[in-house]
Design an enzyme around this catalytic site. Structure first.
Site, PDB file in Angstrom:
ATOM      1  N   SER A   1       8.999  -8.339   3.765  1.00 19.98           N
ATOM      2  CA  SER A   1       7.695  -8.817   3.293  1.00 19.98           C
ATOM      3  C   SER A   1       7.906 -10.043   2.430  1.00 19.98           C
ATOM      4  CB  SER A   1       6.994  -7.741   2.459  1.00 19.98           C
ATOM      5  OG  SER A   1       5.936  -8.313   1.705  1.00 19.98           O
TER       6      SER A   1
ATOM      7  N   TYR B   1       8.280  -2.344  -4.536  1.00 22.07           N
ATOM      8  CA  TYR B   1       8.114  -2.791  -3.143  1.00 22.07           C
ATOM      9  C   TYR B   1       8.893  -4.076  -2.890  1.00 22.07           C
ATOM     10  CZ  TYR B   1       5.470  -4.266   1.072  1.00 22.07           C
ATOM     11  OH  TYR B   1       5.092  -4.665   2.324  1.00 22.07           O
TER      12      TYR B   1
HETATM   13  P1  NAD Z   1       0.134   0.952   7.346  1.00 22.26           P
HETATM   14  O1  NAD Z   1       0.012   1.716   6.077  1.00 22.26           O
HETATM   15  O2  NAD Z   1      -1.066   0.729   8.192  1.00 22.26           O
HETATM   16  O3  NAD Z   1       1.259   1.612   8.236  1.00 22.26           O
HETATM   17  C1  NAD Z   1       2.423   2.176   7.682  1.00 22.26           C
HETATM   18  C2  NAD Z   1       2.888   3.281   8.609  1.00 22.26           C
HETATM   19  O4  NAD Z   1       4.088   3.835   8.077  1.00 22.26           O
HETATM   20  C3  NAD Z   1       1.878   4.433   8.741  1.00 22.26           C
HETATM   21  O5  NAD Z   1       1.754   4.800  10.093  1.00 22.26           O
HETATM   22  C4  NAD Z   1       2.504   5.536   7.910  1.00 22.26           C
HETATM   23  O6  NAD Z   1       2.152   6.835   8.350  1.00 22.26           O
HETATM   24  C5  NAD Z   1       3.979   5.246   8.132  1.00 22.26           C
HETATM   25  N1  NAD Z   1       4.815   5.836   7.099  1.00 22.26           N
HETATM   26  C6  NAD Z   1       4.654   5.770   5.756  1.00 22.26           C
HETATM   27  N2  NAD Z   1       5.611   6.476   5.138  1.00 22.26           N
HETATM   28  C7  NAD Z   1       6.401   6.990   6.124  1.00 22.26           C
HETATM   29  C8  NAD Z   1       7.555   7.823   6.128  1.00 22.26           C
HETATM   30  N3  NAD Z   1       8.101   8.272   4.984  1.00 22.26           N
HETATM   31  N4  NAD Z   1       8.112   8.153   7.312  1.00 22.26           N
HETATM   32  C9  NAD Z   1       7.570   7.718   8.476  1.00 22.26           C
HETATM   33  N5  NAD Z   1       6.473   6.934   8.538  1.00 22.26           N
HETATM   34  C10 NAD Z   1       5.898   6.582   7.368  1.00 22.26           C
HETATM   35  O7  NAD Z   1       0.817  -0.429   6.940  1.00 22.26           O
HETATM   36  P2  NAD Z   1       0.983  -1.828   7.701  1.00 22.26           P
HETATM   37  O8  NAD Z   1       0.181  -2.831   6.986  1.00 22.26           O
HETATM   38  O9  NAD Z   1       0.848  -1.658   9.172  1.00 22.26           O
HETATM   39  O10 NAD Z   1       2.501  -2.113   7.328  1.00 22.26           O
HETATM   40  C11 NAD Z   1       3.549  -1.837   8.204  1.00 22.26           C
HETATM   41  C12 NAD Z   1       4.801  -2.454   7.630  1.00 22.26           C
HETATM   42  O11 NAD Z   1       4.629  -3.843   7.450  1.00 22.26           O
HETATM   43  C13 NAD Z   1       5.203  -1.906   6.259  1.00 22.26           C
HETATM   44  O12 NAD Z   1       6.615  -1.812   6.190  1.00 22.26           O
HETATM   45  C14 NAD Z   1       4.697  -2.963   5.306  1.00 22.26           C
HETATM   46  O13 NAD Z   1       5.408  -2.965   4.109  1.00 22.26           O
HETATM   47  C15 NAD Z   1       4.950  -4.212   6.123  1.00 22.26           C
HETATM   48  N6  NAD Z   1       4.150  -5.374   5.714  1.00 22.26           N
HETATM   49  C16 NAD Z   1       2.794  -5.316   5.715  1.00 22.26           C
HETATM   50  C17 NAD Z   1       2.077  -6.436   5.330  1.00 22.26           C
HETATM   51  C18 NAD Z   1       0.562  -6.426   5.300  1.00 22.26           C
HETATM   52  O14 NAD Z   1      -0.042  -7.320   4.692  1.00 22.26           O
HETATM   53  N7  NAD Z   1      -0.095  -5.471   5.940  1.00 22.26           N
HETATM   54  C19 NAD Z   1       2.747  -7.612   4.968  1.00 22.26           C
HETATM   55  C20 NAD Z   1       4.137  -7.639   4.980  1.00 22.26           C
HETATM   56  C21 NAD Z   1       4.844  -6.508   5.380  1.00 22.26           C
END
Ligand code: NAD
Length: 259
Positions: free
Chosen positions: A151, A166
């Site tokens: 991220s 984070y």
């Molecule tokens: P989201 O919350 O929609 O999805 C996260 C997923 O991870 C969910 O399906 C959740 O059930 C699963 N999860 C959480 N804890 C878990 C565990 N212990 N074991 C297995 N699964 C688990 O989030 P998102 O926005 O789709 O983010 C996905 C990834 O992208 C994350 O790693 C997040 O840090 C990263 N990210 C997101 C953004 C953003 O702006 N949305 C930006 C940069 C990076």
């Protein structure tokens, strides 16, 4: 591509969330002809999402429960996927997208050790455990693609949603990626990372129209990324064409890194 021409399975963690990046990445892999295996906390939901995506694109699909932060749970999920491979219902695993993650939207002095440990465990230790489980078969096959989710918080600090645990966990993923890539550089298995800025998903719970407008104004392109735009980078890094990308990080942030 149909299931008869599908040769490899892509394992995607954190792909059961509606509107999430993982779900879109799984859909993109399937669209590109990969079989898919989804690992997420809720096994029923993982199986349901996998089945829907598999049906939509005509590829084999499997979903199972996994807490990526828990070694026994990861071991069980790996065994479940391997059983599908051994039974001929899935082709061998060729790609792993480590996407499961949680944020820590709390100012530093309001964090406690439990939050720190949990955020490190899901984001960083989860990437370690799932990679450790699926890497050996890729090395045996002499071909594999591992793509880890970082991220922009790792590079610029956490903003509203990331904050210290984070940001630290996502920075750990960058170091993990480089070190493993170096160690297995000539194995045929590549290890790379993707570093998005803000993406339009439900993870940004607590955002307001005002905070969203402020966020967009801070991004030179003028908007947050779509999940499809992030999925395209995972697809490329997992392709045959990306064989010479090893230990690389791809920033996808609408020119935020130029600020
Ligand atoms: P989201 O919350 O929609 O999805 C996260 C997923 O991870 C969910 O399906 C959740 O059930 C699963 N999860 C959480 N804890 C878990 C565990 N212990 N074991 C297995 N699964 C688990 O989030 P998102 O926005 O789709 O983010 C996905 C990834 O992208 C994350 O790693 C997040 O840090 C990263 N990210 C997101 C953004 C953003 O702006 N949305 C930006 C940069 C990076």
């Amino acid at each position: 591509m149909t299931s008869t021409t599908t040769e490899r399975t892509a394992v995607i963690t954190g792909a059961a969330s509606e509107r999430g990046i993982g779900m879109t990445v799984a859909d993109r892999y399937a669209r590109d002809g990969w079989a898919i295996a989804i690992l997420d906390l809720d096994g029923d939901r993982a199986a349901q999402v996998a089945a829907e995506i598999g049906e939509r694109h005509g590829v084999p699909a499997f979903g199972t429960a996994a807490n990526v932060a828990d070694e026994a749970s990861v071991t069980a999920a790996h065994a479940a996927v391997q059983a599908e491979v051994d039974a001929g219902r899935l082709p061998a695993v060729g790609a792993l997208a480590n996407i499961a993650g949680i944020t820590s939207p709390v100012p530093f002095l309001e964090t406690d050790l439990a939050l720190w440990n949990k955020v490190m465990a899901v984001n960083a230790t989860g990437t370690y455990l799932v990679t450790k489980a699926f890497l050996p078969a890729m090395l045996d096959a002499g071909w594999g693609r591992i793509v880890n989710m970082s991220s922009v918080s790792a590079q610029r600090g956490g903003g509203v949603f990331g904050k210290v645990p984070y940001s630290a966990a996502k920075a750990a993923i960058l170091g993990f990626t480089k070190a493993l890539a170096r160690e297995i550089a000539d194995s045929g298995v590549t290890v790379n990372s993707v570093t998005p800025g803000a993406v339009d998903t439900n993870i940004r719970v607590g955002s307001t129209p005002e905070s969203e407008a402020k966020l967009a104004a801070d991004i030179p392109i003028g908007r947050v990324a779509s999940t499809e735009e992030i999925a395209a980078v995972f697809a490329f890094l997992s392709s045959d064409d990306a064989a010479y990308l090893q230990g690389t990080n791809i920033d996808i942030n609408g020119a935020s890194h130029l600020h």
